[in-house]
Design a protein around this motif. Structure first.
Motif, PDB file in Angstrom:
ATOM      1  N   LEU A 134       0.843  -1.147  -0.058  1.00 56.74           N
ATOM      2  CA  LEU A 134       0.018  -0.183   0.059  1.00 56.74           C
ATOM      3  C   LEU A 134       0.787   1.087   0.042  1.00 56.74           C
ATOM      4  O   LEU A 134       0.557   2.290  -0.837  1.00 56.74           O
ATOM      5  CB  LEU A 134      -0.903   0.003   1.161  1.00 56.74           C
ATOM      6  CG  LEU A 134      -2.125   0.884   1.277  1.00 56.74           C
ATOM      7  CD1 LEU A 134      -2.960   0.861  -0.139  1.00 56.74           C
ATOM      8  CD2 LEU A 134      -2.926   0.865   2.472  1.00 56.74           C
ATOM      9  N   THR A 135       1.863   1.280   0.984  1.00 56.28           N
ATOM     10  CA  THR A 135       2.639   2.513   1.138  1.00 56.28           C
ATOM     11  C   THR A 135       3.259   2.849  -0.350  1.00 56.28           C
ATOM     12  O   THR A 135       3.196   4.061  -0.803  1.00 56.28           O
ATOM     13  CB  THR A 135       3.563   2.509   2.051  1.00 56.28           C
ATOM     14  OG1 THR A 135       2.860   2.308   3.321  1.00 56.28           O
ATOM     15  CG2 THR A 135       4.391   3.797   2.366  1.00 56.28           C
ATOM     16  N   LYS A 136       4.023   1.881  -0.931  1.00 56.24           N
ATOM     17  CA  LYS A 136       4.810   2.046  -1.924  1.00 56.24           C
ATOM     18  C   LYS A 136       3.905   2.215  -3.327  1.00 56.24           C
ATOM     19  O   LYS A 136       4.349   3.347  -4.079  1.00 56.24           O
ATOM     20  CB  LYS A 136       5.890   0.836  -2.330  1.00 56.24           C
ATOM     21  CG  LYS A 136       6.935   0.733  -1.373  1.00 56.24           C
ATOM     22  CD  LYS A 136       7.637  -0.483  -1.872  1.00 56.24           C
ATOM     23  CE  LYS A 136       8.776  -0.515  -0.929  1.00 56.24           C
ATOM     24  NZ  LYS A 136       9.945  -1.642  -1.069  1.00 56.24           N
ATOM     25  N   ALA A 137       2.766   1.863  -3.220  1.00 56.38           N
ATOM     26  CA  ALA A 137       1.912   2.119  -4.607  1.00 56.38           C
ATOM     27  C   ALA A 137       1.455   3.511  -4.232  1.00 56.38           C
ATOM     28  O   ALA A 137       1.455   4.293  -5.269  1.00 56.38           O
ATOM     29  CB  ALA A 137       0.809   1.015  -4.509  1.00 56.38           C
ATOM     30  N   GLY A 138       1.183   3.892  -3.057  1.00 56.20           N
ATOM     31  CA  GLY A 138       0.594   5.229  -2.952  1.00 56.20           C
ATOM     32  C   GLY A 138       1.515   6.218  -3.407  1.00 56.20           C
ATOM     33  O   GLY A 138       1.326   7.269  -3.915  1.00 56.20           O
ATOM     34  N   THR A 139       2.868   6.145  -2.965  1.00 62.54           N
ATOM     35  CA  THR A 139       4.057   6.600  -3.274  1.00 62.54           C
ATOM     36  C   THR A 139       4.065   6.894  -4.770  1.00 62.54           C
ATOM     37  O   THR A 139       4.069   8.203  -5.410  1.00 62.54           O
ATOM     38  CB  THR A 139       5.435   6.444  -2.646  1.00 62.54           C
ATOM     39  OG1 THR A 139       5.168   6.610  -1.053  1.00 62.54           O
ATOM     40  CG2 THR A 139       6.452   7.606  -2.934  1.00 62.54           C
ATOM     41  N   ALA A 140       4.112   5.889  -5.513  1.00 63.76           N
ATOM     42  CA  ALA A 140       4.217   5.970  -6.900  1.00 63.76           C
ATOM     43  C   ALA A 140       2.974   6.659  -7.555  1.00 63.76           C
ATOM     44  O   ALA A 140       2.934   7.383  -8.554  1.00 63.76           O
ATOM     45  CB  ALA A 140       4.228   4.607  -7.476  1.00 63.76           C
ATOM     46  N   ALA A 141       1.606   6.401  -6.763  1.00 63.28           N
ATOM     47  CA  ALA A 141       0.469   6.993  -7.730  1.00 63.28           C
ATOM     48  C   ALA A 141       0.524   8.532  -7.356  1.00 63.28           C
ATOM     49  O   ALA A 141       0.472   9.242  -8.468  1.00 63.28           O
ATOM     50  CB  ALA A 141      -0.724   6.707  -7.019  1.00 63.28           C
ATOM     51  N   THR A 142       1.021   9.048  -6.222  1.00 61.27           N
ATOM     52  CA  THR A 142       1.389  10.469  -5.989  1.00 61.27           C
ATOM     53  C   THR A 142       2.465  11.043  -7.004  1.00 61.27           C
ATOM     54  O   THR A 142       2.088  12.296  -7.330  1.00 61.27           O
ATOM     55  CB  THR A 142       1.379  10.789  -4.506  1.00 61.27           C
ATOM     56  OG1 THR A 142       0.502  10.185  -3.838  1.00 61.27           O
ATOM     57  CG2 THR A 142       1.764  12.071  -4.206  1.00 61.27           C
ATOM     58  N   SER A 143       3.237  10.311  -7.239  1.00 59.31           N
ATOM     59  CA  SER A 143       4.383  10.704  -8.505  1.00 59.31           C
ATOM     60  C   SER A 143       3.822  11.190  -9.706  1.00 59.31           C
ATOM     61  O   SER A 143       4.680  11.854 -10.267  1.00 59.31           O
ATOM     62  CB  SER A 143       5.674   9.880  -8.043  1.00 59.31           C
ATOM     63  OG  SER A 143       5.271   8.433  -9.100  1.00 59.31           O
ATOM     64  N   ILE A 144       2.536  10.728 -10.022  1.00 55.67           N
ATOM     65  CA  ILE A 144       2.284  10.890 -11.543  1.00 55.67           C
ATOM     66  C   ILE A 144       1.670  12.275 -11.426  1.00 55.67           C
ATOM     67  O   ILE A 144       1.879  12.859 -12.583  1.00 55.67           O
ATOM     68  CB  ILE A 144       0.957   9.976 -11.908  1.00 55.67           C
ATOM     69  CG1 ILE A 144       1.500   8.442 -11.505  1.00 55.67           C
ATOM     70  CG2 ILE A 144       0.563  10.196 -13.311  1.00 55.67           C
ATOM     71  CD1 ILE A 144       0.481   7.458 -11.943  1.00 55.67           C
ATOM     72  N   GLY A 145       1.317  12.833 -10.360  1.00 53.86           N
ATOM     73  CA  GLY A 145       0.949  14.236 -10.482  1.00 53.86           C
ATOM     74  C   GLY A 145      -0.519  14.501 -10.689  1.00 53.86           C
ATOM     75  O   GLY A 145      -1.304  13.561 -10.724  1.00 53.86           O
ATOM     76  N   SER A 146      -0.816  15.823 -10.959  1.00 53.88           N
ATOM     77  CA  SER A 146      -2.266  16.103 -11.150  1.00 53.88           C
ATOM     78  C   SER A 146      -2.700  15.433 -12.451  1.00 53.88           C
ATOM     79  O   SER A 146      -4.056  15.569 -12.802  1.00 53.88           O
ATOM     80  CB  SER A 146      -2.258  17.630 -11.344  1.00 53.88           C
ATOM     81  OG  SER A 146      -1.610  18.291 -12.203  1.00 53.88           O
ATOM     82  N   ALA A 147      -1.916  15.084 -13.414  1.00 55.43           N
ATOM     83  CA  ALA A 147      -2.238  14.356 -14.532  1.00 55.43           C
ATOM     84  C   ALA A 147      -2.748  13.182 -14.441  1.00 55.43           C
ATOM     85  O   ALA A 147      -2.976  12.569 -15.424  1.00 55.43           O
ATOM     86  CB  ALA A 147      -1.324  14.506 -15.474  1.00 55.43           C
TER      87      ALA A 147
END
Length: 366
Positions: free
Chosen positions: A188-201
């Motif tokens: 969960l934590t690593k996936a969340g970090t990667a998801a956030t890294s995509i940004g507003s797009a």
């Protein structure tokens, strides 16, 4: 071949250009100047970039030689193995070298980084690590979003390409439903970090995946946070709040509520959403304590291997596993045995088949 290459290298006249590269296909790049090197490769004269996976040996200026040799070993070997495994479609074989260098590339936005992240995603899926595969998938999405030349960046060895929808961010390689609580919690934590890294797009499909993963991890507050951000009017995406609510109800034990939500809608779901909808509807019945509800749930679950088994083998295996458990609970051993046979025969490489085998072995070896 390595002995021949070394002999050829040593036999090169000493008055030649100091910077030289021998490639794995035995081509010699002579009379060049190595301008610099990093995780992406070796930049030579005229700013040409030679990828690490192509380099067998190299001689650069003495003050850079140690760093060059270290990166060639640390990156060149696993990148070469990834390249070869992807080329022949051996995604399980690509997993080990991809994992060895994934952390070094997951935050980079380049063609090499995309290859590593894609190999990590497919490798984890091939090994049944669906929950962990979300992190590299989100990294791939980020790289594609940030690249000015997406088609060039995503060009991989071999014939396979990522099957995903650019508008929604959903991929048929991985439906937004997860089966293992412990693996979901760990991812969960690593996936969340990667998801956030995509940004507003980031497309709303990312929110769907994260909400589904959070539900599987039983982090319901985080699931609500991700789900509340889904705003897309896309026909496929706008049905996911209902599907996520059903997942949440099932996970929290409200089976009757989940079935009441899904049953009136089951034939109206978009084609891409149908497999998960049938699985959730079936599970809401098969886990019941009432005989009639269990039977109805089993019938719903059997839609999945019949209609979607070839396209979504993991989901089909999950449906058969749920059916097997339900039939055992209502003491129908003959039918349960047949379901088990089909699961092992048609979906023997899936995680659920492995779990069935392990459970059988533990019973036979007390």
């Amino acid at each position: 071949m390595a002995v021949w290459v070394a002999a050829f290298w040593l036999a090169t006249p000493t008055h030649a250009q100091a910077d030289r590269l021998i490639l794995r296909d035995l081509r010699l790049l002579n009379n060049i100047t190595v301008i610099g090197f990093d995780e992406e490769g070796v930049k030579v004269t005229d700013n040409n970039l030679v990828p690490w996976h192509e380099i067998e040996l190299g001689t650069v200026s003495p003050d850079k030689q140690a760093d060059f040799d270290r990166l060639r070993k640390e990156l060149g070997d696993p990148l070469f193995r990834i390249h070869q495994r992807l080329k022949v479609g051996d995604y399980a074989g690509a997993s080990e070298p991809a994992e060895a260098i994934f952390d070094r590339y997951k935050d980079r936005d380049s063609k090499v980084a995309y290859m590593v992240c894609q190999a990590a995603m497919w490798g984890r899926l091939a090994e049944g690590e669906r929950e962990a595969a979300l992190e590299p998938y989100f990294c791939c999405l980020r790289i594609m979003k940030k690249s000015a030349r997406t088609s060039e960046v995503t060009q991989l060895p071999g014939s396979r390409t990522l099957d995903y929808d650019k508008q929604t961010g959903l991929t048929s390689d991985m439906l937004p439903i997860f089966f293992d609580h412990e693996k979901a919690a760990a991812a969960l934590t690593k996936a969340g970090t990667a998801a956030t890294s995509i940004g507003s797009a980031a497309p709303d499909g990312v929110l769907v995946y994260m909400a589904a993963l959070s539900i599987a991890a039983e982090d319901f507050a985080q699931a609500e946070t991700w789900q509340s951000r889904i705003r897309s009017g896309n026909p496929t995406l706008k049905q996911w709040p209902a599907l996520l609510n059903a997942q949440l109800r099932i996970q929290s034990g409200d089976l009757i509520g989940a079935r009441a939500d899904l049953e009136p809608l089951i034939y109206s779901f978009e084609t891409w959403n149908q497999p998960v909808a049938w699985y959730l509807l079936g599970t809401s019945g098969s886990r019941s304590s009432e005989f009639l509800r269990i039977e109805n749930g089993v019938l719903d679950l059997l839609h999945i291997p019949a209609l979607y088994g070839s396209e979504y083998p993991e989901l089909a295996a999950a449906a058969l596993s749920e059916t097997y458990s339900a039939l055992n609970r209502i003491q129908q051993p003959t039918q349960a045995k047949e379901i088990r046979r089909q699961l092992l025969l048609f979906y023997g490489g899936t995680t659920h088949a492995q779990q069935i085998r392990a459970a059988t072995q533990s019973k036979s070896n007390p």
